[in-house]
Design an enzyme around this catalytic site. Structure first.
Site, short mmCIF file in Angstrom:
data_model
loop_
_atom_site.label_atom_id
_atom_site.label_comp_id
_atom_site.label_asym_id
_atom_site.label_seq_id
_atom_site.Cartn_x
_atom_site.Cartn_y
_atom_site.Cartn_z
N ASN A 120 16.99 13.88 40.96
CA ASN A 120 15.48 14.89 41.04
C ASN A 120 14.55 14.59 41.67
O ASN A 120 13.86 14.88 42.54
CB ASN A 120 15.30 15.34 39.58
CG ASN A 120 16.27 16.60 39.29
OD1 ASN A 120 16.40 17.57 39.95
ND2 ASN A 120 16.82 16.58 38.13
N ARG A 145 25.16 3.62 11.32
CA ARG A 145 25.35 2.66 12.31
C ARG A 145 24.81 3.16 13.51
O ARG A 145 25.20 4.42 13.63
CB ARG A 145 26.46 1.88 12.41
CG ARG A 145 26.90 0.87 11.19
CD ARG A 145 26.04 -0.27 11.44
NE ARG A 145 26.53 -1.25 10.19
CZ ARG A 145 26.24 -1.59 8.86
NH1 ARG A 145 25.05 -0.48 8.71
NH2 ARG A 145 26.54 -2.29 8.24
N ASP A 154 23.26 12.26 35.13
CA ASP A 154 22.65 13.38 34.10
C ASP A 154 23.15 14.60 34.40
O ASP A 154 23.05 15.56 33.64
CB ASP A 154 21.14 13.19 34.34
CG ASP A 154 20.63 11.91 33.71
OD1 ASP A 154 21.69 11.24 32.86
OD2 ASP A 154 19.57 11.79 33.85
O1 F6P Z 1 19.71 7.68 36.49
C1 F6P Z 1 19.70 8.85 35.24
C2 F6P Z 1 19.56 7.72 34.05
O2 F6P Z 1 20.61 6.82 33.82
C3 F6P Z 1 19.13 8.58 32.79
O3 F6P Z 1 20.10 9.02 32.02
C4 F6P Z 1 18.43 7.33 31.99
O4 F6P Z 1 17.40 8.04 31.19
C5 F6P Z 1 17.56 6.92 33.11
O5 F6P Z 1 18.29 6.93 34.06
C6 F6P Z 1 17.31 5.40 32.90
O6 F6P Z 1 16.50 4.75 33.67
P1 F6P Z 1 16.41 3.30 34.20
O7 F6P Z 1 17.59 2.80 35.01
O8 F6P Z 1 15.22 3.04 34.83
O9 F6P Z 1 16.17 2.40 32.88
#
Ligand code: F6P
Length: 361
Positions: free
Chosen positions: A113, A278, A137
């Site tokens: 996005n 857990r 996502d």
């Molecule tokens: O690219 C999407 C995503 O994997 C999301 O699902 C997740 O919340 C985020 O990126 C994690 O970001 P980073 O790799 O910057 O920790």
């Protein structure tokens, strides 16, 4: 004269980035045009700094099944793109300069996005841009699906499957935290595929009392274990009702106490149910490894469709998948929009009929 095509991968990586680039390049090389590919290193960072390497078709061979990205990637948030850096550099101007200096005919951006917003901005600034929808996502508006999504579902489902057996052996409640801060697609699909009993996603705020009731109800019928699939961005109904400022403060307070939503939920549920809880967080494992066959086909098709748009000089488009067909969608119509799970969609209704609790009733 050769057609000069710039290419970059931006934002968090995912499976099938390489497969998609391979599709673009194969499509271009199979045309009558002479082609030169300029691969920018680490996403928009490479375009800003004119950091690139010229790639031959040879370099796109044998990468269909390779995870990650041969170009590297980085996160350059859209907000920061428009702000001058500490060095006073205007990033948009630098990107335009690189594009012009290299005499590019088009720029292919593989991203989610945020990267799409930048792609649209560059298109508005006069660059010939094609965007390809990447993200585990699946939250890109205007396309039915994104590459990376199915591969991540497979991994997250496998995690839930593995947790199932140990949860059943120990009579435990397990929370599996699935990626997705803004959208619950991945949690929803992996949750259904893995037979989760409770699924909590950002689009359906949860009430911990309903979650408690669902766990106790299972126990009452002799099922002493429960699997809860929780999206990173799941939110309680109480928090969702807060104003923007109050919510920000609440989130900051929670972040000091709990390292993620799962820990907060586990603390509340342990008190209310008396069960041992857990937590399993597969994290970035969900973005790793080889793309699944579905994603290999999807990204190969999107890649070739992107090459067709380039050869037609039809720019300012995202190459999307709609009803099984590749289509070109104007970037200006989709940039800045999020595709969320509709709480009233049939998949939610059907999941409820399977007995899955979404924490809202
Ligand atoms: O690219 C999407 C995503 O994997 C999301 O699902 C997740 O919340 C985020 O990126 C994690 O970001 P980073 O790799 O910057 O920790």
């Amino acid at each position: 004269m050769a057609m000069k095509i710039g290419m970059l991968t931006s934002g968090g990586d995912c499976q099938a980035l390489n497969a998609t680039m391979r599709g673009v390049v194969k499509g271009l090389y199979n045309s009558k045009e002479q082609i030169e590919i300029y691969g920018f290193e680490r996403g928009y960072q490479g375009l800003i700094n004119c950091d690139y390497r010229i790639l031959t078709s040879r370099e796109f061979s044998g990468i269909l099944t390779e995870g990650g990205t041969i170009l590297g990637t980085s996160r350059v948030p859209f907000k920061s793109i428009q702000e001058a850096g500490e060095d006073g550099v205007n990033k948009v101007e630098e990107m335009k300069k690189t594009y012009k200096k290299l005499g590019l005919d088009a720029l292919v951006v593989l991203g989610g996005n945020g990267s799409q917003k930048t792609a649209n901005l560059l298109s508005e600034e006069g660059l010939n841009v094609i965007h390809l929808p990447k993200t585990i996502d699946n939250d890109i508006y205007g396309t039915d699906t994104t590459f990376g999504f199915q591969s991540a579902i497979q991994i997250a489902t496998n995690v839930i499957d593995c947790i199932h057996t140990t949860a059943a052996s120990h009579d435990r409640v397990f929370i599996v935290e699935v990626m997705g801060h803004k959208a619950g697609w991945l949690t929803l699909h992996a949750g259904i595929a893995g037979g989760a009993d409770i699924i909590l996603i950002p689009e359906i705020p949860y009430d911990v009392d309903f979650v408690t009731r669902a766990i106790k109800e299972r126990a009452r019928t002799g099922k002493n274990f429960t699997i809860i699939a929780v999206a990173e961005g799941a939110i309680s109904a109480e928090d969702a009702a807060l104003g923007k400022k109050e919510l920000k403060k609440k989130m900051a307070d929670d972040a000091e106490k709990y390292s993620s939503v799962s820990y907060k939920l586990a603390a509340e549920l342990e008190k209310k149910t008396g069960f041992e809880i857990r937590i399993t967080i597969p994290g970035h494992v969900q973005r790793g490894g080889s793309p699944c066959p579905y994603d290999r086909v999807l990204s190969s098709r999107l890649g070739v469709a992107a090459s067709e748009a380039i050869l037609d000089k039809d720019y300012g488009k995202m190459i999307a998948m709609r009803n099984g067909e590749t289509v070109r969608v104007p970037l200006k119509d989709v940039a800045g929009k999020l595709k969320s799970v509709d709480p009233n969609s049939s998949i939610i209704k059907e999941a409820r009929e399977l007995g899955i609790c979404f924490g809202d009733e």
